[in-house]
Design a protein around this motif. Structure first.
Motif, PDB file in Angstrom:
ATOM      1  N   LEU A 161     -16.826 -25.643  12.270  1.00 39.97           N
ATOM      2  CA  LEU A 161     -17.163 -24.225  12.294  1.00 39.97           C
ATOM      3  C   LEU A 161     -16.051 -23.418  12.952  1.00 39.97           C
ATOM      4  O   LEU A 161     -15.197 -23.955  13.652  1.00 39.97           O
ATOM      5  CB  LEU A 161     -18.458 -24.006  13.089  1.00 39.97           C
ATOM      6  CG  LEU A 161     -19.696 -24.768  12.637  1.00 39.97           C
ATOM      7  CD1 LEU A 161     -20.818 -24.507  13.621  1.00 39.97           C
ATOM      8  CD2 LEU A 161     -20.131 -24.363  11.248  1.00 39.97           C
ATOM      9  N   SER A 162     -16.120 -22.104  12.738  1.00 42.31           N
ATOM     10  CA  SER A 162     -15.208 -21.175  13.414  1.00 42.31           C
ATOM     11  C   SER A 162     -16.003 -19.979  13.891  1.00 42.31           C
ATOM     12  O   SER A 162     -16.882 -19.484  13.188  1.00 42.31           O
ATOM     13  CB  SER A 162     -14.118 -20.718  12.448  1.00 42.31           C
ATOM     14  OG  SER A 162     -13.402 -19.631  13.022  1.00 42.31           O
ATOM     15  N   PHE A 163     -15.680 -19.524  15.136  1.00 43.36           N
ATOM     16  CA  PHE A 163     -16.311 -18.314  15.678  1.00 43.36           C
ATOM     17  C   PHE A 163     -15.332 -17.137  15.688  1.00 43.36           C
ATOM     18  O   PHE A 163     -15.643 -16.083  16.198  1.00 43.36           O
ATOM     19  CB  PHE A 163     -16.756 -18.525  17.141  1.00 43.36           C
ATOM     20  CG  PHE A 163     -17.691 -19.670  17.358  1.00 43.36           C
ATOM     21  CD1 PHE A 163     -18.512 -20.123  16.344  1.00 43.36           C
ATOM     22  CD2 PHE A 163     -17.765 -20.306  18.602  1.00 43.36           C
ATOM     23  CE1 PHE A 163     -19.375 -21.175  16.560  1.00 43.36           C
ATOM     24  CE2 PHE A 163     -18.631 -21.364  18.811  1.00 43.36           C
ATOM     25  CZ  PHE A 163     -19.434 -21.793  17.776  1.00 43.36           C
ATOM     26  N   LEU A 164     -14.105 -17.338  15.153  1.00 44.23           N
ATOM     27  CA  LEU A 164     -13.084 -16.299  15.282  1.00 44.23           C
ATOM     28  C   LEU A 164     -13.505 -15.039  14.535  1.00 44.23           C
ATOM     29  O   LEU A 164     -14.100 -15.105  13.455  1.00 44.23           O
ATOM     30  CB  LEU A 164     -11.749 -16.807  14.747  1.00 44.23           C
ATOM     31  CG  LEU A 164     -11.114 -17.963  15.540  1.00 44.23           C
ATOM     32  CD1 LEU A 164      -9.878 -18.461  14.843  1.00 44.23           C
ATOM     33  CD2 LEU A 164     -10.752 -17.498  16.952  1.00 44.23           C
ATOM     34  N   PRO A 165     -13.195 -13.855  15.102  1.00 47.76           N
ATOM     35  CA  PRO A 165     -13.571 -12.597  14.445  1.00 47.76           C
ATOM     36  C   PRO A 165     -13.042 -12.490  13.020  1.00 47.76           C
ATOM     37  O   PRO A 165     -13.700 -11.934  12.145  1.00 47.76           O
ATOM     38  CB  PRO A 165     -12.953 -11.537  15.357  1.00 47.76           C
ATOM     39  CG  PRO A 165     -12.787 -12.189  16.677  1.00 47.76           C
ATOM     40  CD  PRO A 165     -12.527 -13.631  16.384  1.00 47.76           C
ATOM     41  N   ALA A 166     -11.846 -13.073  12.792  1.00 52.62           N
ATOM     42  CA  ALA A 166     -11.263 -13.003  11.442  1.00 52.62           C
ATOM     43  C   ALA A 166     -12.149 -13.716  10.428  1.00 52.62           C
ATOM     44  O   ALA A 166     -12.201 -13.334   9.236  1.00 52.62           O
ATOM     45  CB  ALA A 166      -9.877 -13.639  11.476  1.00 52.62           C
ATOM     46  N   ASP A 167     -12.864 -14.767  10.849  1.00 56.57           N
ATOM     47  CA  ASP A 167     -13.726 -15.537   9.944  1.00 56.57           C
ATOM     48  C   ASP A 167     -15.124 -14.954   9.843  1.00 56.57           C
ATOM     49  O   ASP A 167     -15.735 -14.957   8.780  1.00 56.57           O
ATOM     50  CB  ASP A 167     -13.809 -16.992  10.436  1.00 56.57           C
ATOM     51  CG  ASP A 167     -12.469 -17.694  10.314  1.00 56.57           C
ATOM     52  OD1 ASP A 167     -11.726 -17.383   9.375  1.00 56.57           O
ATOM     53  OD2 ASP A 167     -12.173 -18.537  11.185  1.00 56.57           O
ATOM     54  N   THR A 168     -15.637 -14.480  10.980  1.00 56.13           N
ATOM     55  CA  THR A 168     -17.053 -14.081  10.997  1.00 56.13           C
ATOM     56  C   THR A 168     -17.254 -12.582  10.837  1.00 56.13           C
ATOM     57  O   THR A 168     -18.349 -12.139  10.475  1.00 56.13           O
ATOM     58  CB  THR A 168     -17.697 -14.493  12.328  1.00 56.13           C
ATOM     59  OG1 THR A 168     -17.036 -13.809  13.388  1.00 56.13           O
ATOM     60  CG2 THR A 168     -17.610 -15.993  12.544  1.00 56.13           C
ATOM     61  N   GLY A 169     -16.186 -11.799  11.128  1.00 60.20           N
ATOM     62  CA  GLY A 169     -16.361 -10.348  11.079  1.00 60.20           C
ATOM     63  C   GLY A 169     -17.130  -9.809  12.273  1.00 60.20           C
ATOM     64  O   GLY A 169     -17.518  -8.654  12.321  1.00 60.20           O
TER      65      GLY A 169
END
Length: 1858
Positions: free
Chosen positions: A1394-1402
């Motif tokens: 998973l990724s929590f980065l803003p670029a991935d999740t918005g």
């Protein structure tokens, strides 16, 4: 001020020179005399009222006048500052401080260390050597009151109470700091202190740096002869000196202290004084510059100006001063910053070195009325003019009781006030006043006012171990020593006394000089009327007094009186009988009454006696008064008394006609326990009581008794006067004196007493004596045993032994006495002034009143108004409401049952049979059935069934008959059989009766809910009346009757002959439409034809067979069903032909039945229904409906009598009811929707839901709602009803979902967060939400579903990098909701990244809340990814080893100590609520650990290392041996419950059985064989000795077989703790303690330790403390203390452990184990210094023989836990002292081998083998050396040791040969 103005004219003004103006302007702004214009104007307006002339002046002049007043403002504490030089006068000299009087009524303190440096040094030497130095004088020898001293203010501090305290210094170093060596000139007057004695004089410390001051002997001789009485000067002595000669630029000065020179010394300009170094006490020549009404301005040394305030003018010259007048003045003080100088013109100050003569005021303490104000000073205080014309002064703080209450306008000149003279200011020669109310009203002002022996009141300040401090005045405190807090020694005085309590003390000792006040709170001493002995001269032979035992010796007792006066009671005077060992009879602190035998005041010796003289000297008046009383009244005499006042425990009375004070306790007012408080309440001061018995007489008081039984005994002469008259078998009347656990002490009128032991106290079993008797109760006692030698007797209080007469006559006598006393109370009430009380006195039982309903209370009772008086409280309880529908304002007739004369309430009844009494003649002695209507403490009010008359009968038949078991107690509504003794109600309004045999009592109301009872049994009058008639009906008869009344569940019918019958709702129609009430089809008065189907017994309410003899008295049960009437015969209703259980078992689960609602049980939350007259049912709340609305208010949905269609679920647990359901068959199968009740909320996990019949299920946090929220469990609390969808029923615990999409699929609600049950439900790139599980070494675990977990590597968590990994736990706590994007999936290995980065999740960054975190560097990110991949592979390998199948069952991992109790609304509300926007918290790169098993998620096992345990996890009970069973029995199915014990499984299976297809014969045989095999396998498993216990039953079997095995009991406790059933674990521990044999001490101790462990982890400090106290009682205390200390230490409660060790050191100081344990504890906590101090204390406390062992142990501890070098030093020190202690050598060698180097070990061995020890011991050490070398050395080393051993043997043998 007006008077002052007249006698003190203003004088002229002169122009101020420019230089002066500039000088004034240059003064700093914090000038004491400076003030702003605004403040000046307001103050002038408020305070200044000049004469008429002043008013006419212009505004400018007035303003100038204001500034003048401000300029002359007198000193206040606020105007003092650090460094201010000031002249003072010694007021008081104490041992450690001087009290100094300062100008303007101020006061300061000088500590003993502020005299001079040399004196302080001497004091330190004295303290160091702990004995007084010969040449060191005490402060009282150095200083005397009146001495003038120069001081410097060292600090102005605020005390805890907010008062300001001024600290001063006399040290020349501080006072003369302003002088330098260059400034010293001949003729200067300085102060100094003697610093040392030399051959030709004295060195004097004048405080000037670089200067040595010498006082030659010849210059000191005059002073020594005149002032010092010829004694040489000592270090610290304070001197006024004149500089004779200055040498070496001030390096050496010669001094003189000749009085003639000093008294005439004047400071001159030639001495070069400046404002910087000007000193107080200097006399200067000055010129008056300006004269004002407030004082003078002086000019001195040409350029300097100073102020003289009105207090310091020469009293003889006031009003005669004029400008330019030449005067001599003394400098009082110099301000260090403003350089303002104040001077005095008083003659006493103009002769330096002379002490002040007037030191006190003659009227000190006097309260003065109407004292006029002279003037008010804003920041300082006010002056007053006394009657003799003298001025007096009050400080600002003494002008009002508090700052808030202070009003300046009250102190205008001329206003008068009430004051008290509280002190005298020597510096101002003024009396000091106080206007405070507390000071004016104070009993004592100073210690001098308090006289020894006086009784004074005070307030508790604080309670200390040594005693209690009591405030007795404004500035006075006294001590009550611990031994004087009460007549006996108190262990916990804080329970009796509290800070702020007012106490009454007596002064034991008052020393005003030392300000020492010792008092006593011993009640006997405080209240003693005997003369006090304050000096040996007071002790006249024959005098009797009270004292306290100071010491008990084998030769007698030393008794202490007041002022430390002591006397001896020799052994032969201790008692009339010989006392061999006084220490066993008397104790220190005991208050005793003594007689003086002889006293020698000169030798301070006194002889006393405890054998009080029977006839003291009649000349002694103080004793004579008491004797007079004795002659007037004697024990056993009957007297009349007059009530003086009421106290807490009784009445203070005066015996007539002599007015002798006496006491009548409340219990002694009556023989009836309840009547005592009543009489006490209504008797008033001034009332006279006749025929009162004198019980006892002492010096303290005469004790009286008014009990009729005791009075008649004494009158009849039946009371034995002495012991010789008492014989076994005698019956005596007395009263209970005291109650103990082992029995009751009974006292008789003559003063004799005896003990009734517990065994013969009652015919009934006695658990607690206080349940049977109360203190003061009248009793009859039978003497069973007499011991004349010890003057003791044993008594029996059993009714069988003490019966005085026939039961009925005794009962009637007690009743009539009780009612007669109540009538007496009524007459007392009627004499009161209150109309309400007079009205209550006239009200008697049986009176009928017309009342108005005020309100219906929650408990069903009714409150009425409308009695004769408005405030009257009238109440009818639920029973006496008689089922009537009442509402506020309704009028009702009611009958009085009882009048409560204490609470002033009237108990009434609305029952018709009581209101409408029947007039019928009654016969005396006739028997009647009666119903209990009201219960009093000692009698019962009942009503006759036939007539409704009210009757009273006594509950007791004997004075001793006071205890009843619950089963014997009467209840309202119960039927009793009575024998009437009177036929007319007297003044009491009641007929008198006695109760017949108790066997004839009929209990109406108390029934178990398992018994089948109808409504009409509970009080339908028609049925009750009809049941009396016999009938000849048989079952099956057809009868005709008329409907008498229609109830919701049955119809009452009157048959021929007046017989009453009943028709049940189930026997009216054949087909009952659902929702209708069948009884509504029958109307009152309608004629019906019915068939008799049974007869119900009136008493047991059971249906009897026709053959039963009581059938003819039964209530006929009828049926009007058409189908029943057509039949020729029918089955009878009776419980004898078929048992209730058999009848209920006829109904099959799943069967539909028609039932009739009887009522909704609010407490149990179920519907009670009838299926047939003899078959009952229950419908639990959760089976009533699937609608929340219905379940919220079932009573609104369902009506009583309504027909309901229900499905049979099965019999309930009591087997007396059918359990029914209104929502179809109760199937808990996959796909079903059911209602459940939340029983537990587990944070971050989910919910535990309970269903009817014991089934439970788990709701995962992911199945609570279709939309996840930050706090998903917020709206759920235990007992909340929820609608559940069953996801899986494969296991014992169901898996549930509360998602609306599951429970209500037809609503088609939006599913925001889809269900994720496996990796297959996830797609790459998908955005998902989940809850943080934990922080791993390689990333963040995010739960996506119940069994699906993803991993976000740290590089994909946030753009910021926390400096520490543990910061992730802070920002991403467990249970936090995050949005994540799926980066990668590995279906084979069930992994999700998973990724929590803003670029991935918005979404915002998950760590954006912390701005201080640095941004992640690209390189670090790459490295982190590589590392994470490595970690990923390892974790994958670990995961693949797990075989995880099926959906994970959400079990609570380790439930928290306290369950989460967040309240909330219904489930629908959760779904309707708008979803909160997620805070910045998303995840990335994550592995999913897909668990499809039944196993619990144990993070410690499944997750990688480093996972933190959850905060909510409760720690397991730690036991000394882990309870791991060897064999896993996973293959075995759990044992089936025994048939009939639990019906859960049957209930679940029945619906299934009812619906399945019919099987073939072969299939059935196979099934039977399979079941038999399964059963045999289960039996084998149960027989297997290695089988693990899996349930409480298994453990019960085990502990039955081995009841003394503590390990089994502890395993049983651990079993409950794993399920977090703390209470059950406690219960098991308590069972174990009762079960384990008392001989098995260690086994019991093991359980106690486990229980302590349990309370430490799961209980509160209070519960742990209680268990610990019990454990100490039942076990060896030391072991328990040590175990608890270990428990505290292991659970890191170090503070508690430390406190416990300190307790142990006090209690077990002789036990070396305690010291060693404590030392180890401190070393483990790295407190090496404290551990070493403990060793020193241990050596002081322990015997010498233990010292070596303790030192060796502490050395071992140092080796293991502390400093190895220190340990070696300890061993070396021991071995140098005791070189032959082989045990110490051995330990030293062991520890060195373990912790030291090889060289150190060999060095020690070399030393040991060269010792001269016994050959046997030497052999031991050589062998050890050899073994060591074999293990660690070379072959060469081994040979070397052997050679040394050979050498030793040869040397030894050669010695022997010689």
């Amino acid at each position: 001020m007006a008077a002052l103005e007249e006698s003190f004219p203003r004088g002229g003004t002169r122009k101020i020179h420019k230089s002066e103006k500039s000088h004034q302007q240059s003064v700093e702004h914090d000038n004491l005399f400076d003030i702003s214009t605004e403040e000046e104007s307001t103050k002038r307006k408020k305070n200044q009222k000049g004469p008429a002339k002043t008013k006419k002046l212009k505004i400018e002049k007035r303003e100038r006048g204001k500034s003048v007043k401000e300029k002359f403002e007198i000193l206040s504490i606020e105007s003092l500052c650090e460094g201010m030089r000031i002249l003072g006068c010694v007021k008081e000299v104490n041992e450690l401080e001087l009290v100094i009087s300062l100008p303007n009524g101020l006061q300061g303190f000088v500590q003993v260390t502020e005299i001079c440096d040399a004196y302080t040094k001497k004091l330190n030497e004295q303290v160091a050597q702990e004995e007084p130095l010969k040449d060191l004088l005490r402060l009282p020898e150095l200083f005397s009151p009146g001495m003038l001293v120069r001081c410097v203010v060292s600090s102005v501090s605020v005390t805890e109470k907010g008062k300001k305290s001024v600290k001063l210094s006399l040290n020349p170093r501080n006072v003369n700091r302003v002088l330098s060596t260059e400034a010293l000139k001949p003729g200067m007057l300085l102060t100094g202190t003697v610093s040392s004695l030399e051959d030709h004089g004295y060195l004097v410390d004048i405080g000037v740096r670089g200067t040595r001051a010498f006082l030659p002997l010849q210059k000191a001789q005059g002073y020594i002869q005149q002032k010092n009485k010829g004694a040489e000067l000592k270090v610290g002595q304070y001197l006024n000196c004149i500089i004779e000669e200055v040498k070496g630029n001030g390096g050496v000065v010669s001094l003189s202290i000749e009085q003639s020179e000093i008294s005439t010394a004047v400071a001159t300009q030639e001495q070069n004084w400046t404002l910087n170094n000007l000193l107080p006490g200097l006399v200067v020549k000055a010129q008056v510059q300006k004269v004002t009404q407030f004082g003078l301005t002086l000019n001195f040394f040409t350029f300097f100006t100073g102020l003289v305030d009105f207090m310091h003018l020469d009293p003889k010259k006031v009003g005669t001063y004029f400008s330019n007048q030449a005067v001599r003045a003394c400098i009082l003080c110099v301000h260090p910053r403003t350089r303002a100088v104040r001077l005095s013109l008083r003659p006493i100050f103009l002769q330096p070195g002379r002490p002040l003569t007037r030191l006190s005021c003659q009227h000190l303490g006097a309260v003065l009325q109407d004292v006029p104000v002279q003037g008010f000073f804003n920041k300082a205080g006010a002056t007053f003019r006394l009657k003799d014309g003298a001025l007096a002064y009050a400080r600002l703080s003494h002008l009002s009781d508090s700052k808030n209450a202070f009003r300046p306008e009250a102190f205008k000149p001329g206003n008068t006030h009430k004051c008290r003279i509280i002190d005298y200011s020597q510096m101002d020669e003024l009396a000091l006043l106080s206007l405070r109310t507390s000071v004016i009203e104070a009993q004592y002002l100073k210690y001098h006012d308090i006289k020894t022996g006086a009784v004074i009141k005070g307030t508790v300040l604080t309670i200390k171990p040594f005693g209690m401090l009591v405030k007795v005045g404004e500035q006075m405190r006294g001590l009550v020593p611990a031994t004087h807090l009460a007549d006996i020694l108190m262990k916990n005085p804080e329970k009796k006394y509290h800070v702020g309590d007012e106490v009454k003390c007596r002064v034991l000792l008052c020393d005003p000089e030392a300000k020492k006040l010792i008092m006593t709170l011993k009640k006997t001493l405080v209240t003693s009327k005997l003369p006090v002995i304050t000096c040996y001269e007071d002790a006249k032979p024959g005098l009797q007094t009270h004292g306290a035992i100071l010491r008990v010796k084998d030769y007698g007792c030393i008794v202490k009186f007041y002022n430390d006066v002591q006397g001896l009671v020799p052994k032969h005077e201790l008692s009339a009988q010989y006392i061999p060992d006084p220490e066993k009879v008397f104790y220190t602190g005991q208050v005793v009454k003594v007689a003086v035998l002889n006293c020698e005041p000169s030798k301070e010796r006194m002889l006393l006696s405890f054998k009080l003289l029977s006839d003291p000297d009649p000349k002694n008046e103080s004793v004579g008064h008491g004797q007079k009383n004795k002659k007037v009244i004697s024990v056993g005499q009957l007297v009349d008394v007059k009530i003086l006042e009421k106290t807490k425990d009784g009445l203070q009375v005066a015996v007539l006609p002599y007015n002798i004070p006496a006491f009548l306790p409340t219990p002694h007012l009556s023989d009836h326990v309840t009547n005592g408080p009543l009489l006490y309440r209504w008797l008033r001061a001034g009332d006279t009581l006749h025929r009162v018995l004198c019980l006892s007489q002492s010096e303290r008081q005469v004790l009286l008794c008014r009990k009729p039984a005791l009075v008649s005994t004494v009158e009849g002469g039946q009371d034995p006067k002495n012991f010789s008259e008492i014989q076994p078998g005698m019956l005596l009347i007395g009263f209970v004196k005291s109650i103990k656990d082992y029995g009751v002490f009974v006292q008789f009128p003559s003063g004799l007493s005896g003990l009734a032991p517990k065994a013969i106290m009652s015919d009934k079993f006695v658990t607690n004596p206080s349940d049977h008797f109360v203190e003061g109760q009248t009793v009859v006692a039978k003497v069973t045993k007499v011991d004349e030698e010890k003057q003791r007797m044993l008594l029996s209080l059993r009714l069988s032994d003490c019966r005085l007469g026939a039961y009925s006559s005794a009962s009637l006598l007690l009743l009539s006495q009780c009612l007669e006393e109540l009538q007496g109370v009524r007459s007392l009430m009627s004499s009161q002034d209150s109309v309400l009380i007079q009205t209550l006195a006239k009200m008697t039982p049986g009176m009928v009143l017309d009342l108005v309903v005020q309100e219906v209370l929650e408990d069903g009772s009714v409150a009425f108004i409308g009695g004769p008086v408005p405030d009257l409280v009238l109440r009818a309880n639920r029973y006496h409401r008689a089922g009537q529908e009442v509402e506020a304002g309704q009028k009702k007739k009611a009958v009085i049952l009882s009048v409560d004369m204490l609470k002033l309430e009237v108990h009434i009844s609305l029952r018709k049979e009581l209101v409408n009494r029947k007039a019928r003649k009654l016969k005396k002695g006739s028997k009647h059935q009666a119903t209990v209507q009201h219960l009093e403490e000692s009698f019962v009010v009942a009503s006759l069934v036939e007539t409704g008359h009210l009757v009273a009968f006594s509950l007791a038949s004997h004075l001793n008959d006071t205890f009843r078991f619950d089963s014997e107690k009467l209840q309202v509504g119960q039927d009793v059989c009575l024998v009437l003794k009177t036929t007319e109600p007297g003044v009491t309004g009641l007929l008198l009766a006695v109760e017949g045999p108790a066997a004839q009592r009929v209990l109406r109301q108390t029934r178990k809910d398992s018994e089948t009872v109808d409504e009409y049994e509970e009080g339908d009058p028609a049925v009750a009346a009809g049941s009396r008639k016999k009938h000849t009906l048989a079952i099956g008869d057809t009868v005709t009757g008329t409907v008498k009344s229609v109830k919701p569940t049955h119809v009452v019918v009157t048959l021929e002959g007046g017989v009453i019958g009943c028709i049940h709702a189930s026997h009216i129609l054949d087909d009952v439409p659902e929702g209708t009430a069948p009884t509504a089809t029958l109307k009152v008065g309608k004629t019906v034809t019915a068939r008799v189907i049974g007869g119900r017994d009136v008493k047991t309410f059971k249906f009897l067979p026709i053959s039963h003899p009581r059938f003819i008295r039964t209530i006929p049960e009828l049926s009007v069903r058409p189908s029943e009437l057509e039949k020729d015969g029918l089955t009878a209703l009776n419980t004898y032909s078929a048992s209730l259980v058999e009848k209920i078992q006829q109904y099959q689960a799943g069967q539909t039945v028609t039932c009739f609602l009887k009522k909704y049980n609010v407490v149990k939350k179920w519907l009670e229904v009838d299926i047939a007259p003899d078959i009952r049912g229950r419908i639990p709340l959760l089976l009533m409906s699937l609608s929340f609305k219905v379940l919220k208010h079932p009573d609104k949905k369902f009506q009583i009598g309504q027909a309901l269609r229900a499905t049979v679920v099965g019999p309930d647990s009591s087997k007396a009811f059918l359990c029914l359901s209104l929502i179809g068959p109760h199937k808990l199968e996959k796909g079903e929707v059911a209602m459940g009740r939340v029983v537990k909320v587990t944070p971050s996990e989910g919910l535990t839901v309970a269903f009817p019949f014991g089934k439970t299920g788990m709701v995962s946090i992911f199945h609570v709602s279709d939309s996840y929220s930050e706090t998903p469990l917020e709206d759920f609390v235990p007992q909340k009803v929820v609608r559940c969808y069953i996801l899986s029923a494969a296991d014992h615990v169901l898996t549930l979902s509360l998602r609306l999409s599951r429970t209500n699929p037809e609503t088609k609600s939006k599913v925001e967060d889809p269900e994720i049950n496996s990796v297959q439900d996830i797609k790459a790139g998908q955005l998902l939400r989940g809850y943080v599980r934990s922080i791993e070494p390689n990333g963040v675990l995010l739960g996506l579903g119940p069994s699906v977990v993803g991993l976000a590597q740290f590089s994909h968590v946030s753009q910021s990098v926390p400096p520490k990994k543990d910061l992730y736990s802070k920002y991403l706590p467990e249970g936090k909701l995050l949005t994540a994007k799926v980066l990668r999936l590995n279906h084979n290995k069930n992994l999700v990244e998973l990724s929590f980065l803003p670029a991935d999740t918005g979404k915002p960054d998950v760590l954006s809340v912390s701005p201080e975190l640095p941004l992640q560097k690209q390189e670090e990110g790459v490295e982190a990814k590589e590392k994470d991949k490595k970690g990923e592979k390892k974790s994958q390998e670990r995961k693949e080893k797990k075989n995880l199948k099926g959906q994970e069952q959400m079990k609570v991992k380790r439930p928290g100590k306290r369950e989460c109790q967040n309240s909330g609304g219904a489930q629908e509300r959760v779904n309707k609520r708008q979803k909160k926007t997620c805070p910045p918290e998303e995840d990335d790169g994550a592995e999913v650990y897909y668990r499809e098993g039944k196993e619990e998620i144990e993070e410690t096992k499944v997750l990688p290392k480093g996972t933190l345990a959850k905060p909510a996890e409760a720690p397991r009970l730690r036991l000394s041996s882990g309870f791991l069973w060897d064999v896993g029995l996973d293959s075995l199915t759990p044992a089936l419950p025994p048939r009939g014990e639990s019906s859960d499984s049957e209930e679940d299976e029945k619906p299934y059985q009812a619906t399945r297809k019919k099987k073939s014969k072969k299939e059935r045989e196979l099934e039977t064989q399979k079941a038999e095999k399964e059963l045999s396998r289960i039996e084998e498993a149960l027989m297997d000795p290695r089988r693990q216990p899996e349930s409480a039953d298994d453990f019960d079997r085990l502990v039955l077989s081995s009841p003394n095995s503590s390990i089994l009991w502890l395993q049983y406790m651990a079993f409950h703790l794993q399920a977090t059933e703390i209470e059950k674990a406690r219960a098991v521990a308590e069972r174990a303690l009762k079960t384990i044999s008392f001989r098995e001490e260690q086994e019991k101790l093991n359980v106690w330790v486990a229980l302590l462990n349990l309370e430490n982890m799961y209980g509160s400090p209070e519960s742990l403390s209680k268990v610990f106290e019990r454990a100490v009682q039942y076990n060896e205390p030391l072991k328990v203390f040590l175990h608890l200390a270990d428990i505290y230490a292991k659970s890191e409660k170090f503070q508690e452990a430390g406190e416990l060790y300190n307790r142990m050191l006090k209690r077990f100081r002789q036990e070396k184990a305690v010291w060693i344990k404590y030392g180890a504890f401190l070393l483990r906590r790295s407190q090496a210094g404290a551990s070493r101090r403990v060793l020193q204390r241990a050596l002081e406390c322990l015997p010498i023989k233990e010292h070596m062992d303790v030192i060796a142990k502490f050395a071992q501890l140092e080796f293991q836990l502390g400093d190895a070098e220190r340990a070696k030093a300890i061993f070396e020190n021991m071995l140098s002292t005791y070189p032959k202690r082989t045990d110490v050598w051995s330990v030293y060698i062991d520890l060195t081998i373990k912790h030291g180097s090889q060289k150190e070990v060999r060095d020690i061995f070399e030393r040991v083998i060269h010792l001269s020890l016994a050959p046997k011991k030497m052999k031991f050490f050589f062998k050890r050396y050899l073994d060591y070398e074999k293990q660690h050395g070379t072959e060469k080393d081994v040979l070397a040791v052997k050679a040394k051993a050979l050498e030793y043997v040869e040397a030894k043998s050669s010695v022997l040969e010689d």
